[in-house]
Write a protein that holds these residues in place. Structure first.
Motif, PDB file in Angstrom:
ATOM      1  N   LYS A   2       0.852  -1.198   0.047  1.00 44.75           N
ATOM      2  CA  LYS A   2       0.055  -0.155   0.084  1.00 44.75           C
ATOM      3  C   LYS A   2       0.829   1.298   0.034  1.00 44.75           C
ATOM      4  O   LYS A   2       1.981   1.375   0.643  1.00 44.75           O
ATOM      5  N   THR A   3       0.388   2.419  -0.683  1.00 46.44           N
ATOM      6  CA  THR A   3       1.134   3.588  -0.885  1.00 46.44           C
ATOM      7  C   THR A   3       0.602   4.500   0.206  1.00 46.44           C
ATOM      8  O   THR A   3      -0.783   4.558   0.536  1.00 46.44           O
ATOM      9  N   SER A   4       1.401   5.376   0.935  1.00 43.92           N
ATOM     10  CA  SER A   4       0.684   6.275   1.713  1.00 43.92           C
ATOM     11  C   SER A   4       1.431   7.586   1.511  1.00 43.92           C
ATOM     12  O   SER A   4       2.392   7.931   1.085  1.00 43.92           O
ATOM     13  N   ASN A   6       1.807  11.166   3.414  1.00 40.10           N
ATOM     14  CA  ASN A   6       1.778  11.726   4.855  1.00 40.10           C
ATOM     15  C   ASN A   6       2.048  13.133   4.488  1.00 40.10           C
ATOM     16  O   ASN A   6       3.021  13.624   4.033  1.00 40.10           O
ATOM     17  N   GLU A  36      -2.205  11.183   7.481  1.00 46.13           N
ATOM     18  CA  GLU A  36      -1.750  10.039   6.629  1.00 46.13           C
ATOM     19  C   GLU A  36      -3.000   9.403   5.875  1.00 46.13           C
ATOM     20  O   GLU A  36      -3.926   9.469   6.422  1.00 46.13           O
ATOM     21  N   LYS A  37      -2.819   9.090   4.749  1.00 46.75           N
ATOM     22  CA  LYS A  37      -3.943   8.362   3.922  1.00 46.75           C
ATOM     23  C   LYS A  37      -3.121   7.295   3.064  1.00 46.75           C
ATOM     24  O   LYS A  37      -2.152   7.494   2.469  1.00 46.75           O
ATOM     25  N   VAL A  38      -3.838   6.051   3.184  1.00 48.32           N
ATOM     26  CA  VAL A  38      -3.431   5.020   2.476  1.00 48.32           C
ATOM     27  C   VAL A  38      -4.138   4.710   1.222  1.00 48.32           C
ATOM     28  O   VAL A  38      -5.371   4.799   1.242  1.00 48.32           O
ATOM     29  N   TYR A  39      -3.292   4.445   0.145  1.00 51.81           N
ATOM     30  CA  TYR A  39      -4.232   4.259  -1.087  1.00 51.81           C
ATOM     31  C   TYR A  39      -3.667   2.945  -1.499  1.00 51.81           C
ATOM     32  O   TYR A  39      -2.770   2.417  -1.401  1.00 51.81           O
ATOM     33  N   SER A  66       5.203   7.094   0.666  1.00 49.08           N
ATOM     34  CA  SER A  66       5.951   5.912   0.951  1.00 49.08           C
ATOM     35  C   SER A  66       5.331   4.916  -0.119  1.00 49.08           C
ATOM     36  O   SER A  66       4.104   4.686  -0.262  1.00 49.08           O
ATOM     37  N   GLU A  69       7.526  -0.013   1.991  1.00 48.63           N
ATOM     38  CA  GLU A  69       7.534  -0.373   3.649  1.00 48.63           C
ATOM     39  C   GLU A  69       8.669   0.328   3.998  1.00 48.63           C
ATOM     40  O   GLU A  69      10.028   0.036   3.718  1.00 48.63           O
ATOM     41  N   TYR A  72      10.423   6.433   2.928  1.00 45.65           N
ATOM     42  CA  TYR A  72       9.750   7.652   2.350  1.00 45.65           C
ATOM     43  C   TYR A  72      10.489   8.832   1.847  1.00 45.65           C
ATOM     44  O   TYR A  72      11.750   8.671   1.752  1.00 45.65           O
TER      45      TYR A  72
END
Length: 93
Positions: A2-4, A6, A36-39, A66, A69, A72
């Motif tokens: 998953k991509t985040s 921040n 933070e949002k995860v896409y 990110s 894992e 960043y």
């Protein structure tokens, strides 16, 4: 994977102002200095990166992305276009 995305701010309300304009709605994150949002789909972050860079003079924020894992990348006006190009090369779907 998953991509985040921040966002970090030094002033309360700054993230709220940016995201309220980005999403065209009034959000309630006035006191937060980070967000933070995860896409699921990494290509979806290209839009928020573009808006962030286009508005660097209007908001006092830092953006970190990110894709992998614990790794960043800070987004700046100098690397944003190349980073977006990289997204489309790495995730061509």
């Amino acid at each position: 994977m998953k991509t985040s995305v921040n966002l970090y701010a030094n002033e309360k309300g700054e993230i709220n102002r940016f995201l309220s304009e980005f999403y065209n709605t009034d959000l309630d994150i006035q006191n937060n200095l980070n967000w933070e949002k995860v896409y699921e789909n990494p290509i979806e972050i290209a839009e928020i990166i573009g808006v962030y860079v286009d508005n660097l003079d209007n908001f006092h924020l830092n953006m970190w992305i990110s894709l992998d894992e614990d790794f960043y990348i800070k987004i700046t006006n100098k690397n944003a276009n190349e980073f977006i190009k990289y997204l489309y090369e790495r995730y061509p779907y």
